[in-house]
Structure formats: C-alpha cells, structure tokens
Design a protein around this motif. Structure first.
Motif, PDB file in Angstrom:
ATOM      1  N   VAL A   1      -0.547   1.967 -11.179  1.00 49.68           N
ATOM      2  CA  VAL A   1      -1.397   2.212 -10.013  1.00 49.68           C
ATOM      3  C   VAL A   1      -2.859   1.945 -10.360  1.00 49.68           C
ATOM      4  O   VAL A   1      -3.591   1.302  -9.588  1.00 49.68           O
ATOM      5  CB  VAL A   1      -1.218   3.663  -9.520  1.00 49.68           C
ATOM      6  CG1 VAL A   1      -2.252   3.987  -8.442  1.00 49.68           C
ATOM      7  CG2 VAL A   1       0.189   3.869  -8.976  1.00 49.68           C
TER       8      VAL A   1
ATOM      9  N   THR B   1       2.127   6.678  -6.894  1.00 48.59           N
ATOM     10  CA  THR B   1       1.159   7.696  -7.309  1.00 48.59           C
ATOM     11  C   THR B   1       1.769   9.096  -7.226  1.00 48.59           C
ATOM     12  O   THR B   1       1.652   9.903  -8.166  1.00 48.59           O
ATOM     13  CB  THR B   1      -0.102   7.631  -6.438  1.00 48.59           C
ATOM     14  OG1 THR B   1      -0.641   6.303  -6.481  1.00 48.59           O
ATOM     15  CG2 THR B   1      -1.149   8.614  -6.909  1.00 48.59           C
TER      16      THR B   1
ATOM     17  N   LEU C   1       1.176   4.189  -2.954  1.00 45.94           N
ATOM     18  CA  LEU C   1       1.048   5.623  -2.667  1.00 45.94           C
ATOM     19  C   LEU C   1       2.260   6.403  -3.191  1.00 45.94           C
ATOM     20  O   LEU C   1       2.120   7.479  -3.788  1.00 45.94           O
ATOM     21  CB  LEU C   1       0.879   5.855  -1.166  1.00 45.94           C
ATOM     22  CG  LEU C   1      -0.442   5.381  -0.547  1.00 45.94           C
ATOM     23  CD1 LEU C   1      -0.404   5.544   0.972  1.00 45.94           C
ATOM     24  CD2 LEU C   1      -1.623   6.164  -1.131  1.00 45.94           C
TER      25      LEU C   1
ATOM     26  N   ILE D   1       0.833  -1.204   0.000  1.00 50.11           N
ATOM     27  CA  ILE D   1       0.000   0.000   0.000  1.00 50.11           C
ATOM     28  C   ILE D   1       0.867   1.253   0.000  1.00 50.11           C
ATOM     29  O   ILE D   1       0.609   2.219  -0.735  1.00 50.11           O
ATOM     30  CB  ILE D   1      -0.953  -0.004   1.210  1.00 50.11           C
ATOM     31  CG1 ILE D   1      -1.955  -1.163   1.086  1.00 50.11           C
ATOM     32  CG2 ILE D   1      -1.694   1.325   1.327  1.00 50.11           C
ATOM     33  CD1 ILE D   1      -2.818  -1.349   2.310  1.00 50.11           C
ATOM     34  N   ILE D   2       1.928   1.228   0.820  1.00 48.84           N
ATOM     35  CA  ILE D   2       2.860   2.367   0.857  1.00 48.84           C
ATOM     36  C   ILE D   2       3.522   2.551  -0.508  1.00 48.84           C
ATOM     37  O   ILE D   2       3.660   3.679  -1.002  1.00 48.84           O
ATOM     38  CB  ILE D   2       3.925   2.156   1.947  1.00 48.84           C
ATOM     39  CG1 ILE D   2       3.269   2.140   3.333  1.00 48.84           C
ATOM     40  CG2 ILE D   2       4.990   3.246   1.878  1.00 48.84           C
ATOM     41  CD1 ILE D   2       4.216   1.780   4.451  1.00 48.84           C
TER      42      ILE D   2
END
Length: 266
Positions: free
Chosen positions: A217, A192, A189, A185-186
């Motif tokens: 993503v 992105t 992010l 998840i990190i």
C-alpha cells in the motif's frame, strides 16, 4: 506300547493323550487355550500398531498434492511478476537492445502482457484465498471464537487483484479503464484494512502477511504521489514497479510459508 509324557504340573509320567493328570488332578487342556488367548491378543495388538503406523505414514502423502499446488501458485506469481516488469520495461525502452536490459526488452516483447497478468493474478488469488481460510481456522482454534470475518475482505483483494490486471491489459482508456481505477482504489483500501488487522495477530507468519500488505500500500501511494501527481518520470516509474513486484512476491511468499507450515493440520 503307549506313548507317555511328563505332566507340566507335577512331573509324573502320564499318557500322551491324557487330558487330566491322574497324579495331581490338573487339567492339561487349559494350557493350550491360554496360549491361544495370549497369541490372539498379541495379534490384535500388532494389527492395531500396523494400522496406526500406516496412518502416520500416509498422512504426508495426503498433503503432498496440497503442498505442490501451493508451490506452483507461488511459482506462477514469481514468473508473472518477472514477465510483467519485462513488459513495462519493453514499453518504456523498446529501442534498448544491448546487454542485460536488452534481454529484458526481448522477454517483454515476446510475452503478451495478459499472460503475465494471468500467471500473477491466478497464483495470487489461489494463495490469498487459501491463506484466508487457513488463517481463519487458525484464529478460531486459538481464540475459540469466530471473530475472523474480516478475512472475507482478503478474498475480495485476491479477486480484485486479478480482475484489475486483466482490465488494464485490454482497456487502456474509456469506461472500463475508469472502472478498473475505482476497483484499484477499493482494493488498496481493503489491503490497508487487512494489513492492520493481520499485523495484530500473534502468529509471526500471519503478522508478516499483514506487514507485507501494508508495504504494498505504501509503495502504491508513493508511486501515485511522485509519478502522477508531482511529475511523471519513466526511470522512477520503473523503480517503483520493481519495488511493487518485489513487495508483492514477499507478500505471497509469507502466505506460502504459512500454508506450508499449517498444511500438516489438514
């Protein structure tokens, strides 16, 4: 009988060993130093030209190893992605042994998943790390400032990509599995953030790296939504995995092209 020669200035006959013409009074020794001076100047100029030419010719050789390493890294990413997809396909359809898909299953069964992860992960880490440094140098040169600290996040993405893959290989459940989920998840992010920032750059190759990161993503988000939140479907899962591998290869190819183009400045 003494040998004679003509004076180069007045043309009168003088002794061959004479250093000064008795007719016009010109010194004859001044001709030789002048010739020697011109000769020395020409030699120095030739030496400088040879030295400069040597530097120009050896410059491509200095970048040969760098370009080879970048090419090998991209090759590792492509091979690792192919093996990774074959492993996933073999796990979902182990009984499919006919035709083209049977060959994919066979390839997936004979190649351990951690080999695919190492090839893809190490190649990607090398390319993204090098690309981050090269992009930072390019931005500093173009803008005359050091406003490129966000590229440290791109290096973090490269490390997390390889680390997560290895954790998922050896930890199918338990604490390490959930740690890998959090790190993923990190990583998404950070991808992105980097994607949007790189997409704003004027250089088309840098912008293409950012665009490719954003595509990765989007594919990841759709994979989570349609396969795990809505309803799991193995066929759709393989399709998304295929798209994800293709998108990642495109990302690394964009980084590869940028590094190849800018290797001449190293």
């Amino acid at each position: 009988m003494n040998e004679t020669k003509k004076c180069p200035y007045c043309g009168e006959e003088i002794l061959a060993v004479a250093k000064k013409c008795k007719h016009c009074g010109e010194w004859l020794e001044e001709i030789e130093p002048e010739k020697k001076k011109i000769s020395d100047k020409g030699t120095v100029q030739l030496t400088l030209q040879e030295s400069y030419s040597s530097k120009i010719e050896t410059k491509p050789a200095e970048n040969e190893g760098y370009k080879s390493n970048v090419t090998l890294a991209l090759g590792a990413v492509v091979l690792g992605s192919i093996l990774s997809f074959a492993n996933d396909f073999a796990q979902l359809y182990p009984s499919d042994t006919g035709g083209f898909f049977g060959q994919i299953v066979a390839l997936g069964l004979i190649s351990p998943s951690w080999i695919a992860v190492l090839l893809d992960g190490c190649g990607s880490t090398f390319l993204l790390w090098r690309a981050a440094d090269s992009i930072r140098n390019h931005i500093i040169t173009e803008r005359q400032d050091d406003d490129a600290s966000y590229l440290l996040l791109l290096k973090a993405v490269s490390i997390l990509y390889c680390l997560n893959g290895l954790i998922f290989c050896f930890a199918e459940e338990g604490l390490f599995y959930w740690i890998a989920i959090v790190l993923t998840i990190i990583m998404v992010l950070l991808m992105t953030i980097n994607g949007f920032l790189l997409k704003k750059e004027k250089n088309p190759l840098i912008a293409s790296i950012g665009g490719a990161l954003l595509v990765n993503v989007l594919i990841f988000i759709f994979m989570i939504k349609f396969l795990f939140i809505t309803n799991y479907n193995s066929s759709f899962y393989l399709c998304f995995l295929f798209l994800e591998n293709v998108a990642w290869i495109c990302t690394m190819t964009a980084a590869f092209l940028f590094l190849q183009k800018n290797s001449s400045t190293k």
